[in-house]
Design an enzyme around this catalytic site. Structure first.
Site, mmCIF file in Angstrom:
data_model
loop_
_atom_site.group_PDB
_atom_site.id
_atom_site.type_symbol
_atom_site.label_atom_id
_atom_site.label_comp_id
_atom_site.label_asym_id
_atom_site.label_seq_id
_atom_site.Cartn_x
_atom_site.Cartn_y
_atom_site.Cartn_z
ATOM 1 C CB CYS A 1 58.539 10.564 -6.383
ATOM 2 S SG CYS A 1 57.101 10.933 -5.833
ATOM 3 C CG HIS B 1 61.502 12.199 -3.751
ATOM 4 N ND1 HIS B 1 61.092 13.343 -4.061
ATOM 5 C CD2 HIS B 1 60.442 11.238 -3.197
ATOM 6 C CE1 HIS B 1 59.563 13.015 -4.072
ATOM 7 N NE2 HIS B 1 59.413 11.860 -3.741
ATOM 8 C CG ASN C 1 56.382 13.583 -2.682
ATOM 9 O OD1 ASN C 1 57.048 13.956 -3.661
ATOM 10 N ND2 ASN C 1 56.169 12.167 -2.272
HETATM 11 N N1 ACO Z 1 46.310 11.956 10.162
HETATM 12 C C1 ACO Z 1 45.956 11.018 11.105
HETATM 13 N N2 ACO Z 1 46.248 9.690 11.241
HETATM 14 C C2 ACO Z 1 46.514 9.239 9.902
HETATM 15 C C3 ACO Z 1 47.005 9.841 8.834
HETATM 16 C C4 ACO Z 1 46.668 11.394 8.873
HETATM 17 N N3 ACO Z 1 46.856 12.350 7.901
HETATM 18 N N4 ACO Z 1 46.994 9.257 7.790
HETATM 19 C C5 ACO Z 1 47.345 7.730 7.918
HETATM 20 N N5 ACO Z 1 46.787 7.924 9.511
HETATM 21 C C6 ACO Z 1 46.778 6.947 10.473
HETATM 22 C C7 ACO Z 1 46.431 5.368 9.667
HETATM 23 O O1 ACO Z 1 45.157 5.411 9.482
HETATM 24 C C8 ACO Z 1 46.929 4.422 10.795
HETATM 25 O O2 ACO Z 1 45.793 4.222 11.787
HETATM 26 P P1 ACO Z 1 45.407 2.875 12.299
HETATM 27 O O3 ACO Z 1 46.779 2.451 12.918
HETATM 28 O O4 ACO Z 1 44.154 3.113 13.047
HETATM 29 O O5 ACO Z 1 45.058 2.105 11.112
HETATM 30 C C9 ACO Z 1 48.010 5.207 11.521
HETATM 31 O O6 ACO Z 1 47.842 6.663 11.205
HETATM 32 C C10 ACO Z 1 49.407 4.624 11.003
HETATM 33 O O7 ACO Z 1 49.416 4.639 9.565
HETATM 34 P P2 ACO Z 1 50.713 4.257 8.683
HETATM 35 O O8 ACO Z 1 50.464 4.303 7.397
HETATM 36 O O9 ACO Z 1 51.298 3.073 9.246
HETATM 37 O O10 ACO Z 1 51.686 5.507 9.324
HETATM 38 P P3 ACO Z 1 53.223 5.620 8.953
HETATM 39 O O11 ACO Z 1 53.848 6.036 10.054
HETATM 40 O O12 ACO Z 1 53.702 4.654 7.680
HETATM 41 O O13 ACO Z 1 53.131 6.955 7.783
HETATM 42 C C11 ACO Z 1 53.355 8.013 5.750
HETATM 43 C C12 ACO Z 1 52.505 7.443 6.926
HETATM 44 C C13 ACO Z 1 53.692 9.160 6.109
HETATM 45 C C14 ACO Z 1 52.545 8.015 4.490
HETATM 46 C C15 ACO Z 1 54.613 7.088 5.356
HETATM 47 O O14 ACO Z 1 54.303 5.865 5.503
HETATM 48 C C16 ACO Z 1 55.412 7.500 4.182
HETATM 49 O O15 ACO Z 1 55.697 8.597 4.114
HETATM 50 N N6 ACO Z 1 55.233 6.538 3.185
HETATM 51 C C17 ACO Z 1 56.329 6.611 2.048
HETATM 52 C C18 ACO Z 1 55.770 7.646 1.145
HETATM 53 C C19 ACO Z 1 56.454 7.672 -0.009
HETATM 54 O O16 ACO Z 1 57.776 7.862 -0.074
HETATM 55 N N7 ACO Z 1 56.110 7.636 -1.404
HETATM 56 C C20 ACO Z 1 56.734 7.442 -2.489
HETATM 57 C C21 ACO Z 1 56.852 8.425 -3.306
HETATM 58 S S1 ACO Z 1 55.407 9.199 -3.594
HETATM 59 C C22 ACO Z 1 54.902 9.104 -5.362
HETATM 60 O O17 ACO Z 1 55.939 8.289 -5.950
HETATM 61 C C23 ACO Z 1 53.586 9.308 -5.950
#
Ligand code: ACO
Length: 322
Positions: free
Chosen positions: A113, A249, A279
């Site tokens: 990214c 980003h 993204n």
């Molecule tokens: N729909 C419903 N529930 C979901 C989904 C979904 N699409 N995805 C995950 N959940 C659930 C999980 O299973 C978890 O359930 P559990 O508590 O029963 O285990 C719950 O939601 C919470 O999951 P978290 O991962 O803690 O959720 P979070 O609030 O952190 O959001 C997200 C997840 C959106 C991925 C966030 O963490 C994020 O944006 N992270 C950073 C991503 C990023 O910047 N990546 C870098 C760039 S990408 C690259 O370089 C390729």
């Protein structure tokens, strides 16, 4: 001092749009969850016939048109991508041939990214060395091809696209500074396993899907991007109030809001495309820049802070006087 100055911008998005509602029919998710946790409502996804280079070419042609520069006048092409059409030639070489850009150096930079910021940083060094006067810098990805469409933790996050800038040498800034970093120790939090295993001719996917521990990545991203804001301003002897636009980003609206808070910047000074594009990996910063240039928000002379964070981990920023 020679600065690379942005002479033109361009972008390209696939026509096909996938909404949160459509994804909620494929995996166990809801429109409300995706919007609340990420800010994403829809994303553009390539069809079978489209490739990263197709998107890159359209964005590049837009940028060359807006700069009024012929591809034959380019001295350098750098493409940030993690989803090249082929292992080789590079997307940049394929793009050079399609544009008819002569024999200038052309290569890809792989920083996930942060790919566009890395590509911009590399191009900047060529300008500073005085060896380049016109360059094309592209961020292009079809990250949808690295997704397990049954994994709700990742498939809702990404979209495809390309953005491009044409840079021209100038005595006035310009790209004032770029700041590039990486920490390979974080690989277990974000990776795609596919690659080139031992044994000739045995390229296998090895499970070529994005694996991410989202919440851990989130915490590091927020912390790291706050730090790079300080580093960028200090390097230019500037304060938060000198920045007109934050062009971040577009991974998650909550990460973007955290960086804006660090800058003390209201959200109406932040360019946000994540709602409609998701993204788009290396494409997200130049796509956001192009949108804001074309709709007139970004004006000549204004100061732009571009930043990104991604797999590697990699992260980086650029301070630009438009
Ligand atoms: N729909 C419903 N529930 C979901 C989904 C979904 N699409 N995805 C995950 N959940 C659930 C999980 O299973 C978890 O359930 P559990 O508590 O029963 O285990 C719950 O939601 C919470 O999951 P978290 O991962 O803690 O959720 P979070 O609030 O952190 O959001 C997200 C997840 C959106 C991925 C966030 O963490 C994020 O944006 N992270 C950073 C991503 C990023 O910047 N990546 C870098 C760039 S990408 C690259 O370089 C390729």
């Amino acid at each position: 001092m020679i600065y690379p100055k942005i002479a033109g911008t361009g972008s390209s998005l696939p026509e096909h749009v996938v909404t949160n509602a459509e994804l909620s029919r494929r995996v166990d998710t809801t429109d409300a969850w995706i919007r609340e946790r990420t800010g994403i409502r829809r994303r553009h996804i390539v069809d079978e016939s489209e490739s990263t280079c197709d998107l890159a070419e359209r964005a590049a042609r837009n940028a060359l048109d807006s700069a009024g520069i012929d591809a034959g006048a380019l001295d350098l092409i750098v493409v940030g991508t993690t989803t090249p059409d082929r292992i080789y030639p590079s997307t940049a070489c394929r793009l050079q041939a399609r544009l008819g850009a002569g024999e200038c150096p052309a290569f890809d930079v792989q920083a996930v990214c942060t790919g566009f910021i890395y590509a911009l940083g590399v191009a900047e060094k060529f300008f500073r060395a005085g060896s380049v006067r016109r360059a094309l810098v592209v961020g292009a990805d079809t990250h949808s091809r690295l997704l397990d469409w049954s994994d709700r933790r990742t498939c809702v996050l990404f979209g495809d696209g390309a953005g491009a800038v044409v840079l021209e040498a100038s005595d006035a800034p310009g790209v004032m500074s770029t700041h590039l970093h990486a920490d390979g120790r974080y690989e277990p939090l974000l990776y795609v396993k596919g690659g080139t295993p031992r044994g000739a001719g045995r390229i296998s996917d090895g499970g070529a899907y994005t694996k991410m521990q989202g919440n851990e990545v989130f915490k590091v991203a927020v912390r790291t991007l706050r730090r790079i804001v300080d580093e960028t301003l200090a390097a230019n002897d500037m304060t938060k109030s000198d920045v007109d636009w934050l062009i971040p980003h577009q991974a998650n609206i909550r990460i973007i809001e955290a960086t804006a808070r660090k800058l003390g910047m209201p959200m109406d000074r932040v360019i946000v495309t994540v709602e409609d594009q998701g993204n788009t990996s290396a494409a997200s910063v130049p796509l956001a820049l192009d949108a804001a240039v074309r709709d007139g928000r970004v004006q000549p002379g204004q100061v732009l802070l571009l930043e990104a964070f991604g797999g590697g981990f990699t992260w980086g920023s650029a301070l630009v006087r438009y």
